[in-house]
Design an enzyme around this catalytic site. Sequence first.
Site, mmCIF file in Angstrom:
data_model
loop_
_atom_site.group_PDB
_atom_site.id
_atom_site.type_symbol
_atom_site.label_atom_id
_atom_site.label_comp_id
_atom_site.label_asym_id
_atom_site.label_seq_id
_atom_site.Cartn_x
_atom_site.Cartn_y
_atom_site.Cartn_z
ATOM 1 N N GLU A 118 0.851 -1.191 0.000
ATOM 2 C CA GLU A 118 0.000 0.000 0.000
ATOM 3 C C GLU A 118 0.888 1.243 0.000
ATOM 4 O OE1 GLU A 118 -2.903 2.065 3.385
ATOM 5 O OE2 GLU A 118 -1.765 0.274 3.848
ATOM 6 N N PHE A 119 0.540 2.226 -0.811
ATOM 7 C CA PHE A 119 1.248 3.505 -0.771
ATOM 8 C C PHE A 119 0.542 4.401 0.239
ATOM 9 C CE2 PHE A 119 2.060 7.880 -1.854
ATOM 10 C CZ PHE A 119 3.406 7.883 -2.175
ATOM 11 N N ILE A 120 1.316 4.989 1.124
ATOM 12 C CA ILE A 120 0.719 5.919 2.093
ATOM 13 C C ILE A 120 1.239 7.327 1.810
ATOM 14 C CG2 ILE A 120 0.475 6.505 4.536
ATOM 15 C CD1 ILE A 120 0.716 3.543 5.198
ATOM 16 N N ASP A 223 13.666 -1.576 14.342
ATOM 17 C CA ASP A 223 14.626 -0.636 13.742
ATOM 18 C C ASP A 223 13.993 0.759 13.748
ATOM 19 O OD1 ASP A 223 16.840 0.395 12.475
ATOM 20 O OD2 ASP A 223 16.326 -0.358 10.489
HETATM 21 P P1 ADP Z 1 14.767 0.977 2.378
HETATM 22 O O1 ADP Z 1 14.257 -0.414 2.530
HETATM 23 O O2 ADP Z 1 15.647 1.172 1.193
HETATM 24 O O3 ADP Z 1 15.399 1.546 3.638
HETATM 25 P P2 ADP Z 1 12.333 2.443 2.971
HETATM 26 O O4 ADP Z 1 11.386 1.367 3.361
HETATM 27 O O5 ADP Z 1 12.928 3.244 4.082
HETATM 28 O O6 ADP Z 1 13.488 1.878 2.035
HETATM 29 O O7 ADP Z 1 11.550 3.402 1.969
HETATM 30 C C1 ADP Z 1 12.184 4.309 1.106
HETATM 31 C C2 ADP Z 1 11.397 5.614 1.065
HETATM 32 O O8 ADP Z 1 10.050 5.370 0.731
HETATM 33 C C3 ADP Z 1 11.370 6.375 2.381
HETATM 34 O O9 ADP Z 1 11.508 7.748 2.089
HETATM 35 C C4 ADP Z 1 10.001 6.103 2.947
HETATM 36 O O10 ADP Z 1 9.531 7.203 3.678
HETATM 37 C C5 ADP Z 1 9.156 5.893 1.698
HETATM 38 N N1 ADP Z 1 8.121 4.855 1.944
HETATM 39 C C6 ADP Z 1 8.320 3.650 2.535
HETATM 40 N N2 ADP Z 1 7.187 2.932 2.559
HETATM 41 C C7 ADP Z 1 6.245 3.705 1.963
HETATM 42 C C8 ADP Z 1 4.843 3.528 1.684
HETATM 43 N N3 ADP Z 1 4.216 2.384 1.994
HETATM 44 N N4 ADP Z 1 4.191 4.522 1.080
HETATM 45 C C9 ADP Z 1 4.829 5.663 0.739
HETATM 46 N N5 ADP Z 1 6.134 5.898 0.961
HETATM 47 C C10 ADP Z 1 6.845 4.935 1.570
#
Ligand code: ADP
Length: 314
Positions: A118-120, A223
């Site tokens: 899901e995109f938030i 984390d």
């Molecule tokens: P990584 O696994 O490389 O550390 P992250 O999970 O931290 O990546 O996500 C990368 C970027 O995407 C971050 O800036 C985070 O805020 C954004 N992000 C992560 N999950 C979502 C989501 N479900 N919807 C929108 N943005 C997201």
Amino acid sequence: FVQGVFVQGRSRWHQRRFSHLKITMADGDPICEWILGEGGASKIKRVTPVGGGCINVANRYDTDFGVYFVKTNRDAETSMFEAEAAGLNAMLGTKTIRVPKPRKVGSLPRKGSYIIMEFIEFSFSGGNQADLGRQLARMHKTGTSESGFGFVMDNTIGSTPQPNPWTNDWVDFYREYRLGYQLKLVQQQYRDNDLYEKGQRLLERLPFLLKDLKITPSLLHGDLWSGNVAYDKEGMPVILDPACYYGHNEAEFGMSWCAGFGDPFYKAYFEVMPKQPGFEQRMPLYKLYHYLNHYNLFGSSYRSSCISIINRYL
Ligand code: ADP
């Protein structure tokens, strides 16, 4: 598949017009295939990179059926994202704090893997740390395990493997699979005998340092630093990118040196999960795991922090 390309999956006209892309999708793009199949979309309007991650490549996929968030990693096995999905699902199951719902994990055609979720939409103005503290505490309280400490599968902390075998006793778990595991990596990687030997002496003292405490397994994000906390458009907290396991709730604060938690956060947290005597004295012990991991991942600038924490307990 490049940013800005408009793909329509189901109209005949587009099947002819974009037949080359359909072939690409069928043959080589399982992400588009899922989004245009089970994902319920009939067209992908746009693919846009999302910055800010540490390990993976992230993109948002805008479709006629809403937006998906997708991470890919050219090197990782699917097990890495399967573990992320299992963590997200475990946290979702507690119904206490918002986390993105994982939808699909799979492997990329030649090598690597992906996760679709899901995109938030995040708020730029942030939110209330007290909500975060309260909801995190509720997750710790509600997320319990009958199998002891550990998790259904191993996962990763940053890119370091994190073993999670079910273990009855928290001291055994933290000694063997957290501090002990990272100390072994330090020894293998840097031949740092001094730190390793001091670390071993600390491990022997763990039963003493954690004595007289009631420790039950709580579902931890694992984390929790500022990069993995956001607020949605309603201002409610969202936690992302977990390294979940069931552990002592205090271990959740091991990344607090990168989290910026203020007084309102802790006050709200302890209203739900009361503080146990000696919390502040144990905090460095839980930070040590993450400092060791940073030493292993990023090198010797983290060594002195590890040594000074170990010294204070010897
Ligand atoms: P990584 O696994 O490389 O550390 P992250 O999970 O931290 O990546 O996500 C990368 C970027 O995407 C971050 O800036 C985070 O805020 C954004 N992000 C992560 N999950 C979502 C989501 N479900 N919807 C929108 N943005 C997201």
